[in-house]
Design an enzyme around this catalytic site. Structure first.
Site, PDB file in Angstrom:
ATOM      1  N   CYS A  42       0.945  -1.148  -0.017  1.00 21.97           N
ATOM      2  CA  CYS A  42       0.075  -0.008   0.083  1.00 21.97           C
ATOM      3  C   CYS A  42       0.913   1.232   0.115  1.00 21.97           C
ATOM      4  CB  CYS A  42      -1.076  -0.049   1.277  1.00 21.97           C
ATOM      5  SG  CYS A  42      -2.080   1.302   1.234  1.00 21.97           S
ATOM      6  N   ASP A  44       0.337   3.901   1.647  1.00 18.59           N
ATOM      7  CA  ASP A  44       0.558   4.308   3.175  1.00 18.59           C
ATOM      8  C   ASP A  44       1.745   4.559   3.509  1.00 18.59           C
ATOM      9  OD1 ASP A  44       0.471   4.345   6.079  1.00 18.59           O
ATOM     10  OD2 ASP A  44      -1.895   4.016   5.774  1.00 18.59           O
ATOM     11  N   ARG A  46       2.954   4.962   6.267  1.00 18.03           N
ATOM     12  CA  ARG A  46       3.639   4.152   7.544  1.00 18.03           C
ATOM     13  C   ARG A  46       3.854   2.514   7.170  1.00 18.03           C
ATOM     14  NH1 ARG A  46      -2.305   5.311  10.255  1.00 18.03           N
ATOM     15  NH2 ARG A  46      -2.710   4.521   8.284  1.00 18.03           N
ATOM     16  N   HIS A  98      -2.160  -3.850   4.918  1.00 19.78           N
ATOM     17  CA  HIS A  98      -1.983  -3.481   6.359  1.00 19.78           C
ATOM     18  C   HIS A  98      -3.363  -3.218   7.019  1.00 19.78           C
ATOM     19  CE1 HIS A  98      -2.496   0.733   5.905  1.00 19.78           C
ATOM     20  NE2 HIS A  98      -2.471   0.345   4.665  1.00 19.78           N
ATOM     21  N   CYS A 101      -6.024   0.136   7.003  1.00 21.23           N
ATOM     22  CA  CYS A 101      -5.917   0.611   5.766  1.00 21.23           C
ATOM     23  C   CYS A 101      -7.059   1.675   5.186  1.00 21.23           C
ATOM     24  CB  CYS A 101      -5.780  -0.369   4.693  1.00 21.23           C
ATOM     25  SG  CYS A 101      -5.628   0.181   3.059  1.00 21.23           S
TER      26      CYS A 101
HETATM   27 CO    CO Z   1      -3.438   1.300   2.948  1.00 13.97          CO
END
Ligand code: CO
Length: 212
Positions: A42, A44, A46, A98, A101
C-alpha cells in the site's frame, strides 16, 4: 529550515554515513540490481517495505498503490511484474496489506469519493461482495475491516496467479512463490495470511492458460 529542505539534508547525512560504514557501497550497488523479492504494497506512508523487513537498497523491488491492488488492466503494475519476474528473476512476490488501511475502510462505506477514487475502490468492493456472507457476520466494524484487509490480500495474490506472466514463469522455472501478508500498524508485525506455490491448480480453471 523548510521540511522539504530537511529531506535533502537528511539524504546527505544518510549517504555519508553509509559510505563511511562501507566504503564503495554505492558504486557497487549502482552496477548491479539482483533483488530476490517483488513487493506490492500500500502507498500508506506508515508501511515502508524496506524498513519493516530490515532490508537494504538492492534487496526488494517495490510497487505500491492504494490498498495494494493487483488489477489485470493496470499497465503500471503489469510492467513492474513482468520486469521483476522475467528480467530480475525474483523468487518471491509479496502482496502486503496492512490493518487500518484507509483504502479498505473507504471501500466499506457508501460515500462518493468522486471519479478516479470511486473507480479504484470498486475493486475492493468487489472483494467485499465475494465474501459478504463472512464479512456481514462480523459485528465489530474494525474487525470486519481487518478481515476484509486479509481477504483483499488473498484476492490480489490470486489475481497475480491469473496472469500469464506468473503462469508462464511457474511452468518454465517453477518460480516465483506468491505470498499474501498483512502488516500491523499497531505492533509493527507482519502476519502471513496466504501463500501460493508454482501450481496452476489453485485458481479457477477458466483462468488457467494451457498453451503457454
Ligand atoms: Co493502506
Amino acid at each position: 529550515m523548510k521540511p522539504i529542505e530537511k529531506l535533502l539534508l537528511e539524504n546527505k547525512a544518510w549517504a555519508h554515513e553509509l559510505e563511511a560504514e562501507d566504503p564503495g557501497y554505492f558504486k557497487r550497488l549502482a552496477k548491479l540490481q539482483t533483488p530476490e523479492f517483488l513487493w506490492i504494497g500500500c502507498s500508506d506512508s506508515r508501511v515502508p517495505a524496506d524498513r519493516i523487513t530490515g532490508t537494504m537498497p538492492g534487496e526488494i523491488f517495490v510497487h505500491r498503490n492504494i490498498a495494494n491492488l493487483v488489477i489485470h488492466t493496470d499497465v503500471n503494475l503489469l510492467s513492474v511484474l513482468d520486469f521483476a519476474v522475467n528480467h530480475l528473476k525474483v523468487n518471491h512476490v509479496i502482496v502486503c496489506g496492512h490493518y487500518g488501511c484507509g483504502g479498505v475502510k473507504a471501500a466499506m462505506t457508501n460515500h462518493d469519493y468522486k471519479y478516479v477514487l470511486n473507480m479504484w475502490l470498486r475493486n475492493i468492493k468487489d472483494v467485499y461482495r465475494l465474501y459478504s456472507q463472512e464479512l456481514d457476520a462480523i459485528d465489530d466494524e474494525e474487525k470486519r475491516a481487518d478481515r476484509l484487509t486479509e481477504l483483499n490480500v488473498k484476492e490480489q495474490v490470486m489475481h497475480l496467479a491469473k496472469t500469464s506472466i506468473i503462469q508462464r514463469a511457474w511452468k518454465q522455472e517453477r518460480r516465483p512463490q506468491l505470498h499474501g501478508w498483512v502488516y500491523g500498524l499497531k505492533d509493527g508485525l507482519i502476519k502471513p495470511v496466504f501463500d501460493m506455490e508454482a501450481n496452476q491448480s489453485g485458481i479457477d480453471p477458466i483462468y488457467q492458460y494451457d498453451d503457454l
